[in-house]
Scaffold this motif. Structure first.
Motif, PDB file in Angstrom:
ATOM      1  N   PHE A  64      41.615 -33.320   9.257  1.00 47.65           N
ATOM      2  CA  PHE A  64      40.175 -34.142   9.611  1.00 47.65           C
ATOM      3  C   PHE A  64      39.282 -33.383   8.654  1.00 47.65           C
ATOM      4  O   PHE A  64      38.373 -34.052   8.316  1.00 47.65           O
ATOM      5  CB  PHE A  64      40.088 -34.398  10.956  1.00 47.65           C
ATOM      6  CG  PHE A  64      39.043 -35.614  10.993  1.00 47.65           C
ATOM      7  CD1 PHE A  64      39.464 -36.984  10.774  1.00 47.65           C
ATOM      8  CD2 PHE A  64      38.045 -35.413  11.868  1.00 47.65           C
ATOM      9  CE1 PHE A  64      38.615 -37.854  10.746  1.00 47.65           C
ATOM     10  CE2 PHE A  64      37.250 -36.597  12.188  1.00 47.65           C
ATOM     11  CZ  PHE A  64      37.562 -37.809  11.596  1.00 47.65           C
ATOM     12  N   ARG A  65      39.138 -32.016   8.733  1.00 44.02           N
ATOM     13  CA  ARG A  65      37.928 -31.608   8.082  1.00 44.02           C
ATOM     14  C   ARG A  65      38.411 -31.772   6.353  1.00 44.02           C
ATOM     15  O   ARG A  65      37.360 -31.808   5.643  1.00 44.02           O
ATOM     16  CB  ARG A  65      38.167 -30.010   8.382  1.00 44.02           C
ATOM     17  CG  ARG A  65      37.252 -29.142   7.527  1.00 44.02           C
ATOM     18  CD  ARG A  65      35.883 -29.557   7.625  1.00 44.02           C
ATOM     19  NE  ARG A  65      34.964 -29.073   8.921  1.00 44.02           N
ATOM     20  CZ  ARG A  65      33.858 -29.269   9.165  1.00 44.02           C
ATOM     21  NH1 ARG A  65      33.141 -30.155   8.244  1.00 44.02           N
ATOM     22  NH2 ARG A  65      33.453 -29.011  10.482  1.00 44.02           N
ATOM     23  N   PHE A  66      39.420 -31.711   6.236  1.00 39.31           N
ATOM     24  CA  PHE A  66      39.813 -31.696   4.658  1.00 39.31           C
ATOM     25  C   PHE A  66      39.471 -32.993   4.257  1.00 39.31           C
ATOM     26  O   PHE A  66      38.907 -33.215   3.225  1.00 39.31           O
ATOM     27  CB  PHE A  66      41.045 -31.144   4.355  1.00 39.31           C
ATOM     28  CG  PHE A  66      41.518 -31.224   2.878  1.00 39.31           C
ATOM     29  CD1 PHE A  66      40.770 -30.462   2.081  1.00 39.31           C
ATOM     30  CD2 PHE A  66      42.434 -32.081   2.447  1.00 39.31           C
ATOM     31  CE1 PHE A  66      40.972 -30.721   0.665  1.00 39.31           C
ATOM     32  CE2 PHE A  66      42.696 -32.182   1.249  1.00 39.31           C
ATOM     33  CZ  PHE A  66      42.318 -31.418   0.274  1.00 39.31           C
ATOM     34  N   ASP A 114      38.136 -35.933   5.914  1.00 40.67           N
ATOM     35  CA  ASP A 114      36.678 -36.532   6.158  1.00 40.67           C
ATOM     36  C   ASP A 114      35.456 -35.650   6.427  1.00 40.67           C
ATOM     37  O   ASP A 114      34.525 -36.139   6.755  1.00 40.67           O
ATOM     38  CB  ASP A 114      37.089 -37.137   7.598  1.00 40.67           C
ATOM     39  CG  ASP A 114      38.049 -38.558   7.372  1.00 40.67           C
ATOM     40  OD1 ASP A 114      39.016 -38.264   6.916  1.00 40.67           O
ATOM     41  OD2 ASP A 114      37.598 -39.532   7.507  1.00 40.67           O
ATOM     42  N   ASP A 115      35.865 -34.376   6.135  1.00 37.97           N
ATOM     43  CA  ASP A 115      34.692 -33.254   6.268  1.00 37.97           C
ATOM     44  C   ASP A 115      34.061 -33.574   7.663  1.00 37.97           C
ATOM     45  O   ASP A 115      32.674 -33.535   7.563  1.00 37.97           O
ATOM     46  CB  ASP A 115      33.727 -33.241   5.207  1.00 37.97           C
ATOM     47  CG  ASP A 115      32.880 -31.915   5.092  1.00 37.97           C
ATOM     48  OD1 ASP A 115      33.453 -31.174   5.794  1.00 37.97           O
ATOM     49  OD2 ASP A 115      31.918 -31.901   4.336  1.00 37.97           O
ATOM     50  N   ALA A 116      34.908 -33.433   8.725  1.00 41.21           N
ATOM     51  CA  ALA A 116      34.215 -33.943   9.900  1.00 41.21           C
ATOM     52  C   ALA A 116      35.102 -32.775  10.835  1.00 41.21           C
ATOM     53  O   ALA A 116      36.207 -32.658  10.772  1.00 41.21           O
ATOM     54  CB  ALA A 116      34.476 -35.140  10.464  1.00 41.21           C
ATOM     55  N   ALA A 173      34.289 -24.432  11.708  1.00 37.12           N
ATOM     56  CA  ALA A 173      32.996 -23.933  10.996  1.00 37.12           C
ATOM     57  C   ALA A 173      33.197 -24.241   9.453  1.00 37.12           C
ATOM     58  O   ALA A 173      32.822 -23.627   8.465  1.00 37.12           O
ATOM     59  CB  ALA A 173      32.930 -22.467  11.176  1.00 37.12           C
ATOM     60  N   ASN A 174      34.361 -25.037   9.116  1.00 35.53           N
ATOM     61  CA  ASN A 174      34.649 -25.248   7.628  1.00 35.53           C
ATOM     62  C   ASN A 174      34.775 -24.005   6.919  1.00 35.53           C
ATOM     63  O   ASN A 174      34.176 -23.820   5.810  1.00 35.53           O
ATOM     64  CB  ASN A 174      33.475 -26.057   7.225  1.00 35.53           C
ATOM     65  CG  ASN A 174      33.646 -26.839   5.911  1.00 35.53           C
ATOM     66  OD1 ASN A 174      35.001 -26.854   5.600  1.00 35.53           O
ATOM     67  ND2 ASN A 174      32.766 -27.033   5.232  1.00 35.53           N
ATOM     68  N   ILE A 175      35.675 -23.117   7.119  1.00 40.01           N
ATOM     69  CA  ILE A 175      36.128 -21.800   6.351  1.00 40.01           C
ATOM     70  C   ILE A 175      37.609 -21.894   6.000  1.00 40.01           C
ATOM     71  O   ILE A 175      38.554 -22.247   6.683  1.00 40.01           O
ATOM     72  CB  ILE A 175      35.838 -20.812   7.532  1.00 40.01           C
ATOM     73  CG1 ILE A 175      34.485 -20.500   8.121  1.00 40.01           C
ATOM     74  CG2 ILE A 175      36.605 -19.547   6.669  1.00 40.01           C
ATOM     75  CD1 ILE A 175      34.443 -19.459   9.115  1.00 40.01           C
ATOM     76  N   ILE A 205      39.092 -24.155   4.447  1.00 39.69           N
ATOM     77  CA  ILE A 205      39.993 -25.550   4.625  1.00 39.69           C
ATOM     78  C   ILE A 205      40.432 -25.905   3.425  1.00 39.69           C
ATOM     79  O   ILE A 205      41.521 -26.247   2.934  1.00 39.69           O
ATOM     80  CB  ILE A 205      39.419 -26.436   5.546  1.00 39.69           C
ATOM     81  CG1 ILE A 205      39.131 -25.767   6.824  1.00 39.69           C
ATOM     82  CG2 ILE A 205      40.172 -27.609   5.612  1.00 39.69           C
ATOM     83  CD1 ILE A 205      40.348 -25.567   7.947  1.00 39.69           C
ATOM     84  N   GLU A 206      39.232 -26.254   2.761  1.00 43.42           N
ATOM     85  CA  GLU A 206      39.568 -26.719   1.072  1.00 43.42           C
ATOM     86  C   GLU A 206      40.479 -25.794   0.376  1.00 43.42           C
ATOM     87  O   GLU A 206      41.114 -26.226  -0.474  1.00 43.42           O
ATOM     88  CB  GLU A 206      38.122 -27.178   0.587  1.00 43.42           C
ATOM     89  CG  GLU A 206      38.351 -28.117  -0.635  1.00 43.42           C
ATOM     90  CD  GLU A 206      37.115 -28.355  -1.368  1.00 43.42           C
ATOM     91  OE1 GLU A 206      36.377 -29.624  -0.948  1.00 43.42           O
ATOM     92  OE2 GLU A 206      36.181 -27.690  -1.889  1.00 43.42           O
ATOM     93  N   LYS A 207      39.937 -24.718   0.369  1.00 45.51           N
ATOM     94  CA  LYS A 207      40.517 -23.526  -0.340  1.00 45.51           C
ATOM     95  C   LYS A 207      42.099 -23.462  -0.251  1.00 45.51           C
ATOM     96  O   LYS A 207      42.927 -23.456  -1.166  1.00 45.51           O
ATOM     97  CB  LYS A 207      39.839 -21.907  -0.038  1.00 45.51           C
ATOM     98  CG  LYS A 207      40.458 -21.259  -0.880  1.00 45.51           C
ATOM     99  CD  LYS A 207      39.267 -20.056  -0.614  1.00 45.51           C
ATOM    100  CE  LYS A 207      39.847 -18.730  -1.190  1.00 45.51           C
ATOM    101  NZ  LYS A 207      39.355 -17.578  -0.545  1.00 45.51           N
TER     102      LYS A 207
HETATM  103  C1  LIG Z   1      32.838 -27.656   3.867  1.00 41.05           C
HETATM  104  O1  LIG Z   1      33.401 -27.028   2.955  1.00 41.05           O
HETATM  105  C2  LIG Z   1      33.494 -27.518   1.663  1.00 41.05           C
HETATM  106  C3  LIG Z   1      34.073 -26.673   0.682  1.00 41.05           C
HETATM  107  O2  LIG Z   1      33.454 -25.376   0.568  1.00 41.05           O
HETATM  108  C4  LIG Z   1      32.232 -28.220   1.265  1.00 41.05           C
HETATM  109  O3  LIG Z   1      32.245 -28.932  -0.182  1.00 41.05           O
HETATM  110  C5  LIG Z   1      31.661 -28.969   2.208  1.00 41.05           C
HETATM  111  O4  LIG Z   1      30.574 -29.326   1.902  1.00 41.05           O
HETATM  112  C6  LIG Z   1      31.507 -28.376   3.485  1.00 41.05           C
HETATM  113  N1  LIG Z   1      31.174 -29.349   4.558  1.00 41.05           N
HETATM  114  C7  LIG Z   1      29.914 -29.036   5.200  1.00 41.05           C
HETATM  115  C8  LIG Z   1      29.761 -30.129   6.286  1.00 41.05           C
HETATM  116  O5  LIG Z   1      29.248 -28.233   5.177  1.00 41.05           O
END
Ligand SMILES: *[C@@H]1O[C@H](CO)[C@@H](O)[C@H](O)[C@H]1NC(C)=O
Ligand SMILES: Nc1nc2c(ncn2[C@@H]2O[C@H](COP(=O)(O)OP(=O)(O)OP(=O)(O)O)[C@@H](O)[C@H]2O)c(=O)[nH]1
Ligand SMILES: *[C@@H]1O[C@H](CO)[C@@H](O)[C@H](O)[C@H]1NC(C)=O
Ligand SMILES: [Mg+2]
Length: 232
Positions: free
Chosen positions: A27-29, A31-33, A186-188, A190-192
């Protein structure tokens, strides 16, 4: 002729014990939520096994389970298109249920998966011990050349950590796979993690036409006999 919106389609899978955060990572990846409420993926597909004469059809981004014309559940996958090395890559990412009694269903998803993210929770020793069990599962059921990756999730909870980072690194090294500590909350990383997995698959993908968009989850133990049709 319709213009293709992507060059390649990669099917990815998230597996690991219940509660490690697979759904949250996805979901983080996608929807960024992030949501702190724990609704186990199991809860939504539990009727599947118990209902007789189940039918399954795929519509948009969801597999619907129907029994006696009533919808009894669904299995989600998410789509995210990324650009890597000048190529548009459509990632089709399947979430699975971590609970034991659903493992026969989970393994049927392995078929056709090009990448598997194997997730444990750094605050749950058992979820880490079970990683070797999941690795054996992958060996048994997934394609031989599937790209695997290990994630130690919930790394925002340093005060509750019971699995040292070095132990994650060690098991990953032993199996020749990549390892990241992540936090959906904490959005660490994940995208990477997803982009790295996609890059690793891309590296060994010969240049060719996109795969069929139809995803067949039928077959395999526990789900033989399902019929599927696509609504579009
Ligand atoms: C989460 O991390 C990604 C990749 O670093 C970034 O693009 C995104 O804006 C971040 N989302 C939030 C809500 O900070
Ligand atoms: N602190 C913290 N909590 C997290 C993180 N990721 C998930 N959680 C929490 O952990 C619980 C379980 O997360 P889920 O994503 O539902 O777990 P799951 O692996 O999908 O579990 P199943 O669907 O049962 O297999 C939820 O309460 C989440 O809010 C994280 O990175 N940090
Ligand atoms: C780890 O695997 C065992 C045996 O398969 C299972 O009973 C247990 O519930 C799993 N642990 C977690 C946290 O799901
Ligand atoms: Mg889940």
């Amino acid at each position: 002729m319709a213009k293709k919106t992507y060059d390649l389609l990669f099917k990815l899978l998230l597996i690991g014990d219940s509660g490690v955060g697979k759904t949250c990572v996805l979901f983080r990846f996608s929807d960024d939520a992030f949501n702190t409420t724990f609704i186990s993926t199991i809860g939504r597909i539990i009727l599947l096994k118990e209902a007789n004469a189940i039918r399954e059809y795929r519509c948009h981004e969801r597999v619907h389970m129907v029994c006696n014309n009533a919808e009894v559940g669904g299995i989600d996958f998410k789509i995210k298109t990324v650009e890597l090395q000048g190529k548009k890559i459509k990632l089709q990412i399947w979430d699975t249920a971590g609970q034991e009694r659903f493992h026969t269903i989970t393994t049927s998803y392995y078929r056709g998966a090009m990448g598997i993210m194997l997730v444990y929770d750094i605050t749950n020793a058992k979820s880490f011990e079970n990683i070797s069990k999941w690795l054996r599962n992958i060996d048994e059921h997934a394609n031989e050349d599937v790209e695997r990756m290990l994630l130690g999730n919930k790394c925002d909870m340093e005060d509750k950590r019971v699995v040292p980072k070095a132990k994650g690194e060690q098991i990953a090294r032993e199996h020749g796979i990549r390892f990241f500590e992540t936090s959906a909350k904490a959005n660490i990383s994940i995208e990477k993690a997803f982009l790295t997995l996609a890059e690793d698959i891309l590296r060994k993908t010969p240049v060719k036409e996109p795969n069929s968009e139809n995803v067949d989850i039928s077959g395999g133990s526990g789900v033989t006999g399902w019929k599927s049709k696509c609504c579009s």
